[in-house]
Design an enzyme around this catalytic site. Structure first.
Site, PDB file in Angstrom:
ATOM      1  N   CYS A 381      15.971  18.253 -20.332  1.00 11.93           N
ATOM      2  CA  CYS A 381      14.189  19.335 -19.636  1.00 11.93           C
ATOM      3  C   CYS A 381      13.405  18.933 -19.849  1.00 11.93           C
ATOM      4  O   CYS A 381      12.947  17.790 -18.747  1.00 11.93           O
ATOM      5  CB  CYS A 381      14.182  20.163 -20.234  1.00 11.93           C
ATOM      6  SG  CYS A 381      14.162  21.840 -19.727  1.00 11.93           S
ATOM      7  N   HIS A 507      20.385  21.725 -19.531  1.00 11.97           N
ATOM      8  CA  HIS A 507      20.186  21.855 -21.650  1.00 11.97           C
ATOM      9  C   HIS A 507      21.847  22.087 -22.232  1.00 11.97           C
ATOM     10  O   HIS A 507      22.253  22.431 -22.507  1.00 11.97           O
ATOM     11  CB  HIS A 507      20.336  23.389 -22.387  1.00 11.97           C
ATOM     12  CG  HIS A 507      18.585  23.098 -21.639  1.00 11.97           C
ATOM     13  ND1 HIS A 507      17.852  22.656 -23.121  1.00 11.97           N
ATOM     14  CD2 HIS A 507      17.777  23.215 -21.167  1.00 11.97           C
ATOM     15  CE1 HIS A 507      16.758  22.456 -22.541  1.00 11.97           C
ATOM     16  NE2 HIS A 507      16.048  23.537 -21.593  1.00 11.97           N
ATOM     17  N   GLU A 509      22.507  20.250 -24.826  1.00 14.56           N
ATOM     18  CA  GLU A 509      23.676  20.592 -26.053  1.00 14.56           C
ATOM     19  C   GLU A 509      24.137  22.365 -26.241  1.00 14.56           C
ATOM     20  O   GLU A 509      24.517  22.370 -27.044  1.00 14.56           O
ATOM     21  CB  GLU A 509      21.599  20.930 -26.809  1.00 14.56           C
ATOM     22  CG  GLU A 509      20.999  21.670 -26.470  1.00 14.56           C
ATOM     23  CD  GLU A 509      20.231  21.245 -25.458  1.00 14.56           C
ATOM     24  OE1 GLU A 509      18.802  21.829 -25.454  1.00 14.56           O
ATOM     25  OE2 GLU A 509      20.377  20.867 -24.961  1.00 14.56           O
TER      26      GLU A 509
END
Length: 535
Positions: A381, A507, A509
């Site tokens: 990001c 993102h 993750e």
């Protein structure tokens, strides 16, 4: 009809209610039941999207674009299910909905009150998630601590909800602290007794008590708690601190927690399959060698601000057979002058997402160090935006290149506001949120990691790579390896003449799981390990 389990907490906050709830969810799913989870937060913010990570830790984003509590990350990682906006709501969102209805005249001039209107709105959310998920079992964690005035409407709603259901359809699990008093050389049950007394005073009798402690909970202690709290001794469970949160389901399974829960719910005790979790823990124990990863951010004094990033690195490390040691580096303190001292011993550098100008120059310095010194780099990001700014300044001949977020008059705003964001004034829930498709270029590092051309990642941002400078960046050697299907938005970038330098506007993750690490994190950790151990 779904069965419901409510998880409450007593004595102090941060006891691990979320881990306990998620662990129970993992066990029940491992027995073949469809499980979904929900977090009820008592604060008056509509959602955590506008809250500082210092206040609340990371904001977890679901596929459908909800900005939620970080416990949703634990839920997804433990039960391996993608949750939705129905999985998290706050007292603020309940009041917002009720007040909007009152302004429309929906209540026909009647007085709007906590009981029955707030409690009924809460119960409606409980019914809605059960209906939409089609789950066998819904586990709902009630945020806060018993005795807090803020959480009382949620407890009351849960009490009413149980009363409206058939016996055995609703259970309460109370997680409480059993502290060890060093001077007395013993654990103390009085805080738990008082917490359960407070819970019972508002009409809720717990079916199970889960005792959190850093010391052993003996049978004698459990018997004492059972006697004073009016539960069976076998329904008092120990949850002692574990080296890994992923060991908690096994510890609770050894005490038959899930079997007892299913028995009280009147459900069949199906065979359990914990093989994937046990294999992950075995692989974690067998990891050899350490990989040092620098995470350069601005909220580093609170690791929970980067919880999903840290977890994803851990999952990838186990997959690669390496211990990942995460070093949180304060981007405000990082400069080109001290980068060698700070980052020189790192095997990989990760720049995560964030908002605001503070620490942005430090993130650019981290990207510069990784590019120049050929250190494996992963940008997420704002990390992608920092990498683009650094490349524009130092390679593409655009001095001072930055984001329009920080300097609207910049000569080279290589990062700029998305056109659809220009007239938006409200900050909450108005960004580009949720899962979006990305077309990955064959032959790129990103394609090598994902192994497929169309991938989906969750987003949370307002600014994008400015298309006015896209050709100039590419002519200078920047590879745009991922774009939106219409080609309008830059989703991923990388450097071709580098061991591994990849950044994502999304993102990744948020989609990592212990048993299914995210491919981008795995590729990053693999590159870092190769760089360290190639000799």
């Amino acid at each position: 009809m779904a069965k419901h389990i409510f998880v409450t907490g007593g004595v102090v906050s941060s006891l691990g209610k979320g881990i306990t709830a998620a662990s129970l969810g993992h066990l029940l799913k491992a027995r073949g039941y469809k499980v979904t989870m929900q977090k009820m937060d008592p604060y008056l913010n509509v959602d955590p999207g506008t809250m500082s990570p210092f206040q609340h830790g990371e904001v977890f984003v679901t596929d459908d674009g909800h900005e939620g509590d970080l416990d949703l990350g634990h839920y997804e990682r433990f039960i391996d299910e993608s949750l939705s906006r129905e999985s998290n709501f706050t007292q603020g969102s309940i009041y917002q909905t009720l007040i909007a209805r009152e302004r429309r005249g929906d209540f026909l001039g009647g007085t709007v009150q906590v009981i029955p209107h707030v409690t009924e709105a809460i119960k409606e959310r409980l019914r809605r998630i059960a209906s939409q998920s089609n789950a066998d079992i819904v586990i709902s964690e009630i945020g806060g601590t018993i005795g807090d005035i803020e959480s009382q409407p949620f407890i009351e709603a849960a009490r009413q909800f149980k009363k409206e259901k058939d016996p055995g359809d609703v259970l309460f699990v109370h997680v409480t602290l059993v502290p060890y008093i060093a001077a007395a050389h013993e654990v103390k049950t009085k805080p738990t007794q008082h917490s359960v007394k407070e819970l019972r005073s508002i009409g809720v009798q717990p079916d199970f008590i889960v005792c959190r402690s850093d010391h052993e909970i003996t049978d004698k202690v459990r018997e004492k708690i059972a006697l004073f709290c009016d539960v069976a001794t076998e329904d008092v469970l120990a949850c002692v601190d574990s080296p890994s949160i992923y060991e908690v389901p096994l510890a609770l399974d050894e005490q038959g927690f899930d079997v007892k829960v299913l028995d009280k719910l009147g459900l069949e005790v199906r065979p359990i399959d914990l093989t994937p979790l046990k294999s992950f823990l075995e692989a974690a124990d067998n990891c050899e060698g350490q990989v040092d990863i620098a995470v350069v951010g601005k909220y580093v004094s609170l690791p929970d601000a980067y919880l999903s990033v840290i977890e994803a690195l851990g999952h990838a490390g186990v997959h690669e057979g390496r211990h990942v040691e995460v070093h949180l580096i304060d981007g405000e303190e990082l400069t080109d002058d001290n980068a060698e001292e700070t980052l020189g011993s790192m095997d990989g550098i990760l720049v995560p997402g964030g908002f605001g100008q503070r620490a942005f120059e430090g993130k650019i310095a981290a990207a510069r160090y990784a590019r120049v010194h050929k250190v494996p780099f992963l940008g997420i990001c704002l990390g992608l935006q920092a990498a683009v700014c650094e490349f524009a300044r130092d390679v593409a001949g655009m001095p001072g290149a930055t984001s329009a977020e920080f300097d609207e008059q910049a000569e080279y705003p290589v990062i700029d506001l998305m056109p659809e964001q220009e007239d938006i004034e409200d900050k909450g829930g108005t960004m580009r949120l949720g899962a979006y498709p990305c077309k990955v270029s064959p032959g790129s590092r990103a394609f090598e990691a994902y192994g497929e051309e169309i991938i989906y990642e969750r987003h949370r941002h307002r600014y994008e790579v400015n298309n006015a400078f896209r050709d100039r960046l590419q002519d200078a050697g920047l590879v745009i390896s991922g774009v939106s299907p219409d080609g309008r938005l830059t989703e991923m970038i990388e450097l071709p003449d580098h061991p591994w330098f990849v950044a994502s506007q999304g993102h990744p993750e948020f989609k990592s799981r212990p048993t299914r690490p995210h491919p981008l994190f795995s590729a990053f950790v693999h590159a870092a390990a190769i760089g360290k151990y190639r000799g």
